[in-house]
Design a protein around this motif. Structure first.
Motif, mmCIF file in Angstrom:
data_model
loop_
_atom_site.group_PDB
_atom_site.id
_atom_site.type_symbol
_atom_site.label_atom_id
_atom_site.label_comp_id
_atom_site.label_asym_id
_atom_site.label_seq_id
_atom_site.Cartn_x
_atom_site.Cartn_y
_atom_site.Cartn_z
ATOM 1 N N CYS A 135 -20.113 -43.858 -31.865
ATOM 2 C CA CYS A 135 -18.848 -44.571 -32.059
ATOM 3 C C CYS A 135 -18.380 -45.167 -30.737
ATOM 4 O O CYS A 135 -17.875 -46.283 -30.689
ATOM 5 C CB CYS A 135 -17.763 -43.635 -32.572
ATOM 6 N N ALA A 136 -18.543 -44.397 -29.677
ATOM 7 C CA ALA A 136 -18.122 -44.870 -28.367
ATOM 8 C C ALA A 136 -18.894 -46.142 -28.006
ATOM 9 O O ALA A 136 -18.319 -47.123 -27.568
ATOM 10 C CB ALA A 136 -18.363 -43.801 -27.317
ATOM 11 N N ASN A 137 -20.197 -46.121 -28.250
ATOM 12 C CA ASN A 137 -21.010 -47.259 -27.834
ATOM 13 C C ASN A 137 -20.781 -48.486 -28.687
ATOM 14 O O ASN A 137 -20.858 -49.599 -28.211
ATOM 15 C CB ASN A 137 -22.496 -46.887 -27.860
ATOM 16 N N VAL A 138 -20.500 -48.266 -29.967
ATOM 17 C CA VAL A 138 -20.363 -49.412 -30.860
ATOM 18 C C VAL A 138 -18.914 -49.921 -30.847
ATOM 19 O O VAL A 138 -18.629 -51.030 -31.274
ATOM 20 C CB VAL A 138 -20.864 -49.031 -32.271
ATOM 21 N N GLY A 139 -18.011 -49.121 -30.325
ATOM 22 C CA GLY A 139 -16.628 -49.564 -30.203
ATOM 23 C C GLY A 139 -15.808 -49.357 -31.457
ATOM 24 O O GLY A 139 -14.906 -50.134 -31.744
ATOM 25 N N SER A 140 -16.127 -48.293 -32.207
ATOM 26 C CA SER A 140 -15.425 -48.113 -33.467
ATOM 27 C C SER A 140 -14.374 -47.006 -33.378
ATOM 28 O O SER A 140 -14.675 -45.828 -33.551
ATOM 29 C CB SER A 140 -16.436 -47.780 -34.555
ATOM 30 N N LEU A 141 -13.144 -47.417 -33.145
ATOM 31 C CA LEU A 141 -12.070 -46.440 -32.990
ATOM 32 C C LEU A 141 -11.761 -45.731 -34.306
ATOM 33 O O LEU A 141 -11.572 -44.512 -34.343
ATOM 34 C CB LEU A 141 -10.817 -47.120 -32.448
ATOM 35 N N ASP A 142 -11.748 -46.498 -35.399
ATOM 36 C CA ASP A 142 -11.403 -45.883 -36.684
ATOM 37 C C ASP A 142 -12.418 -44.811 -37.077
ATOM 38 O O ASP A 142 -12.046 -43.721 -37.504
ATOM 39 C CB ASP A 142 -11.329 -46.955 -37.778
ATOM 40 N N GLN A 143 -13.688 -45.135 -36.920
ATOM 41 C CA GLN A 143 -14.706 -44.144 -37.246
ATOM 42 C C GLN A 143 -14.619 -42.954 -36.323
ATOM 43 O O GLN A 143 -14.831 -41.813 -36.728
ATOM 44 C CB GLN A 143 -16.094 -44.766 -37.110
ATOM 45 N N LYS B 284 -13.777 -44.336 -23.865
ATOM 46 C CA LYS B 284 -14.550 -45.572 -23.958
ATOM 47 C C LYS B 284 -13.989 -46.514 -25.011
ATOM 48 O O LYS B 284 -14.336 -47.683 -25.038
ATOM 49 C CB LYS B 284 -16.006 -45.259 -24.271
ATOM 50 N N LEU B 285 -13.181 -45.975 -25.935
ATOM 51 C CA LEU B 285 -12.583 -46.830 -26.944
ATOM 52 C C LEU B 285 -11.205 -47.304 -26.499
ATOM 53 O O LEU B 285 -10.437 -47.835 -27.292
ATOM 54 C CB LEU B 285 -12.499 -46.090 -28.282
ATOM 55 N N GLY B 286 -10.907 -47.063 -25.251
ATOM 56 C CA GLY B 286 -9.668 -47.606 -24.713
ATOM 57 C C GLY B 286 -8.452 -46.733 -24.953
ATOM 58 O O GLY B 286 -7.338 -47.146 -24.695
ATOM 59 N N ARG B 287 -8.653 -45.527 -25.490
ATOM 60 C CA ARG B 287 -7.508 -44.672 -25.777
ATOM 61 C C ARG B 287 -7.482 -43.467 -24.837
ATOM 62 O O ARG B 287 -7.772 -42.334 -25.236
ATOM 63 C CB ARG B 287 -7.539 -44.228 -27.235
ATOM 64 N N ARG C 11 -8.634 -55.230 -29.530
ATOM 65 C CA ARG C 11 -9.618 -54.477 -28.744
ATOM 66 C C ARG C 11 -11.007 -55.033 -28.972
ATOM 67 O O ARG C 11 -11.460 -55.092 -30.103
ATOM 68 C CB ARG C 11 -9.640 -53.009 -29.184
ATOM 69 N N VAL C 12 -11.657 -55.398 -27.893
ATOM 70 C CA VAL C 12 -12.992 -55.972 -27.996
ATOM 71 C C VAL C 12 -13.940 -55.184 -27.097
ATOM 72 O O VAL C 12 -13.558 -54.741 -26.017
ATOM 73 C CB VAL C 12 -12.975 -57.469 -27.585
#
Length: 662
Positions: A300-308, A337-340, A614-615
DNA sequence: GTAGGGTTAG
């Protein structure tokens, strides 16, 4: 246990104070293997209790106590050794415990030394001793010396019949590519599936894919482990599609198969696929354990998926899966890594057991967001808690200093690392220092450092200097290094791109062209820049000039609008960011097709005003996109968070958190 | 009575 006296406060053990009967061996062992695994003070109290209740002469208790103290995250392996020396005539269980304790605390040489002492004592090694010793030889890199000797002892003492002993022998020989010896151990006696699996693993770890297939297809009776070894091993060799085929054909799967496939995808950078496998796992109602969750968190961290990512966290909570040192670390790293950072911090604070890696991840996370001072503060806190920082900790600290422009502080920590903590600097640390000087524009010093560092500079070290040359427009040094790097690492597309950028910045388009020709000659595949944006749990991915998205038309209309608005605000495209010589107006068009801009345009049209965007980008953000996004954040009144390969950029009201220093 | 997966950096 007799506890109470009337005058002084009673001896009070928090776990057993309500015991009314004498404490048994069984309950002490149960304490050691549960509560004491997470808390050193409780372990010490239990130790006291063992002494007080006269259980220390029980070898099984003493060995277990050694084992508890050897828990690497307590970082007090000396206690294990001290205990060991207090035990008269240790039995084989005690010997095995101390040999393992040393091994677990990264001191395999001591394990081997202890074995020689054991051989001189009355205790004879057993079938549990030898696998440990083989592993110690592997870790101590002394397969040719002690490893072969121990192999002889195994034969002489009649332990070759044990499949776990042989399996460890196979792994040891395979670890240094001695496949003939490994195969000899494998072929000893009758067929055994444990050894068979170890041999497959050994072949694949040595890149002998054909041999692995040969053995796998040899018609013997395999088990799940054999299939698992193929799945993980093939993925490790980069053959993730083949791994998937094996995975699909497996007659039955266990948790290891699923997590092997997920890890395999992760390691090959296919995070989307990793998450898909995880979803299939949930659909098939396979019991998910924490092992898998930490891999998935990393995906999830690498793909950028905060919801998952949040879903994983919730899943752990709802299924009472404890956030141990590893899973907690994976989650906090993911949030960072997801910005949070806020959520990362929550996880970090809530973790009962923090490993050094957890601190490393938190420090690294702060560094990534440009929060240099906070990273250093956390390091100080770590010191206060008497935790021993390791090499990775300092990579984080030096990165924080580099991104925060704290050159002197960085060098102080570099000195401190060696003098106070005895951590030997690696090539990575020197890379950080070069980066530190380079970003600060001190290019000559950075170059000097490369020439004087005590090891061969890796391409990454040169890359750091080259990046700095690009940012600071130093063509002289940049050109020399760029050419050298390409020679050193001719398959790395990023190097060509940097050199080309440097030439382009100087308007030397003939040279830009030459770089392109050279790339073709060397058959270099560049990594395509990709930006992803997560909307309600769905990942939208954009490549440069992408028109595959169902809303592509609207996106490009939005881009048109952005161009007009931004140019009114005085934004000037930085055409030197275009790799190759094309007409000036065409260059601008190319810039506007960059994946991060497409993702942001999509974000602007798909979310309500004021929502942060968020990108995630797989490469470094380009200079033009960086300056364009600053203006976008002001004109459209949006917070925009872009994570690139190295760090975070928080854009707000025309400014970026990196202070244009990245 | 003792084993074997997962995280952080690059």
């Amino acid at each position: 246990m007799t506890t109470t006296t009337t005058t002084s406060p009673p001896y009070h053990h928090p776990l057993t104070s309500n015991l009314t009967h004498p404490i048994s061996q069984k309950s002490l062992l149960s304490l050691l293997t549960t509560k004491c695994t997470t808390s050193l003070p409780l372990l010490q109290q239990t130790h006291a209790l063992i002494l007080k209740t006269n259980h220390f002469h029980d070898h099984f208790i003493a060995g277990s106590l050694i084992k508890s103290y050897s828990n690497p995250h307590f970082n007090c392996s000396t206690s294990s050794l001290q205990l060991f020396h207090q035990i008269p005539n240790p039995n084989v269980f005690v010997w095995n415990s101390i040999i393992k304790a040393c091994f677990d605390n990264k001191n395999p040489c001591l394990s081997l030394l202890l074995y020689s002492q054991m051989a001189a004592s009355n205790s004879k090694p057993n079938k549990f001793t030898y696998p440990l010793l083989f592993k110690a030889c592997t870790a101590a890199k002394s397969v040719h010396q002690e490893g072969v000797q121990i192999h002889c002892h195994v034969v002489k003492n009649g332990f070759m019949g044990d499949e776990y002993v042989r399996s460890a022998g196979i792994q040891m020989y395979a670890s240094i590519g001695r496949l003939i010896e490994a195969r000899m151990v494998h072929d000893f006696g009758g067929f055994d599936v444990v050894c068979f699996n170890a041999m497959i693993d050994g072949y694949l770890k040595s890149g002998e894919i054909e041999s692995a297939w040969g053995l796998f297809d040899s018609g013997v009776e395999k088990n799940v482990g054999s299939w698992n070894a193929m799945v993980s091993g093939l993925a490790e060799c980069g053959m993730v599609e083949d791994a998937r085929k094996v995975f699909d054909e497996m007659p039955e799967r266990d948790e290891v198969s699923w997590s092997g496939m997920i890890d395999g995808y992760n390691k090959n950078g296919c995070c989307k696929e990793a998450l898909e496998v995880f979803r299939a796992m949930i659909r098939e109602k396979v019991r998910v354990k924490k092992f898998v969750l930490s891999s998935v968190a990393s995906a999830c961290a690498n793909v950028g998926s905060l919801d998952q990512g949040k879903w994983i966290h919730r899943y752990a909570r709802e299924n009472s899966i404890e956030l141990d040192g590893v899973l907690g670390t994976a989650l906090l790293d993911m949030y960072a890594k997801l910005g949070r950072l806020d959520l990362a911090w929550d996880v970090f604070e809530s973790m009962k057991t923090k490993h050094v890696s957890s601190w490393n991840a938190m420090i690294g996370g702060l560094a990534m967001h440009g929060r240099a001072k906070d990273a250093i503060e956390l390091f100080v806190e770590m010191e206060k808690q008497r935790l021993k920082p390791v090499d990775i900790t300092f990579v984080g600290i030096l990165n924080a200093c580099a991104h925060g422009g704290l050159v002197d502080v960085g060098f102080e920590y570099f000195a401190r690392m060696q003098e106070v903590y005895g951590v030997e600097p690696t090539v990575h640390h020197y890379g950080c220092l070069v980066d530190l000087l380079g970003r600060a524009g001190r290019l000559a010093e950075a170059e000097e450092l490369i020439y004087t560092m005590p090891m061969t500079p890796s391409p990454a070290v040169w890359g750091a200097l080259l990046g700095a040359c690009r940012v600071h427009g130093n063509i002289e040094i940049g050109e020399i290094i760029g050419k050298m790097l390409i020679e050193l690492d001719p398959k790395n597309g990023g190097r060509y791109a940097l050199l080309s950028n440097i030439y382009a910045k100087a308007g030397r388009w003939d040279d830009v062209k030459k770089v392109r020709t050279l790339m073709k000659e060397n058959d270099v595949k560049t990594t395509t820049g990709r930006s992803t944006i997560d909307l309600d749990g769905i990942i939208h991915e954009f490549k440069i000039g992408d028109s595959d998205h169902p809303r592509a038309r609207e996106i490009y209309e939005m881009v048109e609008e952005m161009i007009v608005k931004l140019e009114l605000e005085g934004y000037v495209p930085k055409t030197s960011e275009v790799l190759f010589d094309i007409e000036e107006d065409e260059k601008e068009t190319t810039l506007w097709r960059h994946s991060e801009k497409l993702a942001i345009a999509f974000g602007l049209i798909s979310t309500s005003p004021g929502t942060p965007i968020r990108v995630t980008k797989n490469l470094r953000i380009c200079e033009d996109c960086h300056s364009a996004i600053k203006v976008v954040s002001r004109v459209y009144e949006r917070d925009i968070v872009v994570r690139d390969r190295l760090r975070f950029h928080h854009f707000r009201n025309g400014k970026c958190s990196c202070k244009d220093f990245w």
